[in-house]
Write an enzyme that holds these catalytic residues in place. Structure first.
Site, PDB file in Angstrom:
ATOM      1  N   GLU A  53       0.772  -1.276  -0.050  1.00 20.26           N
ATOM      2  CA  GLU A  53       0.164  -0.008  -0.059  1.00 20.26           C
ATOM      3  C   GLU A  53       0.882   1.257   0.074  1.00 20.26           C
ATOM      4  OE1 GLU A  53      -3.061  -0.775  -1.327  1.00 20.26           O
ATOM      5  OE2 GLU A  53      -3.916   0.815   0.255  1.00 20.26           O
ATOM      6  N   HIS A  73       2.047  -0.818  -5.059  1.00 21.76           N
ATOM      7  CA  HIS A  73       2.508  -1.635  -5.946  1.00 21.76           C
ATOM      8  C   HIS A  73       2.428  -3.115  -5.136  1.00 21.76           C
ATOM      9  CE1 HIS A  73       4.714  -2.885  -9.706  1.00 21.76           C
ATOM     10  NE2 HIS A  73       5.316  -3.762  -8.759  1.00 21.76           N
ATOM     11  N   HIS A  74       1.346  -4.011  -5.812  1.00 19.88           N
ATOM     12  CA  HIS A  74       0.931  -4.954  -4.949  1.00 19.88           C
ATOM     13  C   HIS A  74       1.247  -6.355  -5.490  1.00 19.88           C
ATOM     14  CE1 HIS A  74      -1.684  -1.378  -4.473  1.00 19.88           C
ATOM     15  NE2 HIS A  74      -1.800  -1.924  -3.139  1.00 19.88           N
ATOM     16  N   HIS A  77       1.918  -5.099 -13.509  1.00 18.05           N
ATOM     17  CA  HIS A  77       0.638  -5.575 -14.314  1.00 18.05           C
ATOM     18  C   HIS A  77       0.451  -4.356 -15.613  1.00 18.05           C
ATOM     19  CE1 HIS A  77      -0.479  -8.519 -11.562  1.00 18.05           C
ATOM     20  NE2 HIS A  77      -0.567  -7.541 -10.620  1.00 18.05           N
ATOM     21  N   GLU A  78       0.655  -3.125 -15.375  1.00 17.70           N
ATOM     22  CA  GLU A  78       0.286  -2.033 -16.467  1.00 17.70           C
ATOM     23  C   GLU A  78       1.404  -2.203 -17.349  1.00 17.70           C
ATOM     24  OE1 GLU A  78      -1.062   0.771 -12.643  1.00 17.70           O
ATOM     25  OE2 GLU A  78      -0.456   1.796 -14.624  1.00 17.70           O
ATOM     26  N   ASP A 134       9.134  -3.842  -9.031  1.00  9.21           N
ATOM     27  CA  ASP A 134       9.128  -5.371  -8.605  1.00  9.21           C
ATOM     28  C   ASP A 134      10.305  -5.444  -7.734  1.00  9.21           C
ATOM     29  OD1 ASP A 134       7.673  -5.732 -11.757  1.00  9.21           O
ATOM     30  OD2 ASP A 134       6.636  -6.045  -9.805  1.00  9.21           O
TER      31      ASP A 134
HETATM   32  C1  LIG Z   1      -4.661   1.106 -11.633  1.00  7.25           C
HETATM   33  C2  LIG Z   1      -3.451   0.096 -11.424  1.00  7.25           C
HETATM   34  O1  LIG Z   1      -4.026  -1.117 -10.637  1.00  7.25           O
HETATM   35  C3  LIG Z   1      -2.853   0.928 -10.019  1.00  7.25           C
HETATM   36  O2  LIG Z   1      -2.161   1.932 -10.667  1.00  7.25           O
HETATM   37  C4  LIG Z   1      -1.548  -0.059  -9.624  1.00  7.25           C
HETATM   38  C5  LIG Z   1      -1.839  -0.792  -8.348  1.00  7.25           C
HETATM   39  N1  LIG Z   1      -1.015  -1.532  -7.701  1.00  7.25           N
HETATM   40  C6  LIG Z   1      -0.207  -2.238  -8.982  1.00  7.25           C
HETATM   41  N2  LIG Z   1       0.362  -3.514  -8.574  1.00  7.25           N
HETATM   42  C7  LIG Z   1       1.078  -4.166  -9.558  1.00  7.25           C
HETATM   43  N3  LIG Z   1       1.869  -5.192  -8.925  1.00  7.25           N
HETATM   44  N4  LIG Z   1       1.414  -3.981 -10.584  1.00  7.25           N
HETATM   45  C8  LIG Z   1       0.378  -2.608 -11.240  1.00  7.25           C
HETATM   46  O3  LIG Z   1       0.489  -2.172 -12.451  1.00  7.25           O
HETATM   47  C9  LIG Z   1      -0.331  -1.854 -10.198  1.00  7.25           C
HETATM   48  N5  LIG Z   1      -1.030  -0.784 -10.674  1.00  7.25           N
END
Ligand SMILES: C[C@H](O)[C@H](O)[C@H]1CNC2=NC(N)=NC(=O)C2=N1
Length: 93
Positions: free
Chosen positions: A49, A53-54, A71-72, A80
């Site tokens: 949080e 970046h999750h 992910h994006e 990462d």
């Molecule tokens: C809209 C998008 O999910 C958010 O900007 C963030 C949230 N957390 C995220 N976490 C990860 N691992 N990759 C992401 O691209 C990412 N994007």
């Protein structure tokens, strides 16, 4: 948006005990009991949080698997690697 890292950059920057699995970097942590793993997952969530970046966090009996990808961007970036390093520093604190 962060840039995707090359294969060589990933190998060079991957923290010890972490491995690459396709578009993810992965580490499984072991614990003496289930709730220590749950507490660790909570701490990882707080870091995620703060960094926004999750990871994918899989809580199993006496182990927690952390899987990181951007992910994006559709692959592995500095975000990462940074997350893996932050998790390592917290785990070893
Ligand atoms: C809209 C998008 O999910 C958010 O900007 C963030 C949230 N957390 C995220 N976490 C990860 N691992 N990759 C992401 O691209 C990412 N994007």
């Amino acid at each position: 948006m962060a840039d995707l890292l090359s294969d060589d950059e990933i190998e060079a920057q991957l923290p010890d005990e972490w491995t690459r699995d396709g578009d993810e970097i992965v580490r499984t942590y072991e614990f003496d009991d289930y709730l220590r793993g749950v507490n660790f997952a909570q701490m990882v969530g707080e870091i995620a949080e703060a960094q926004f970046h999750h990871p994918e966090t899989i809580i199993r009996y006496e182990e927690v698997e952390i899987r990181l990808t951007s992910h994006e961007e559709g692959g592995i970036t500095d975000e990462d690697i940074d997350m893996a390093e932050l998790i390592e520093s917290e785990r070893n604190a």
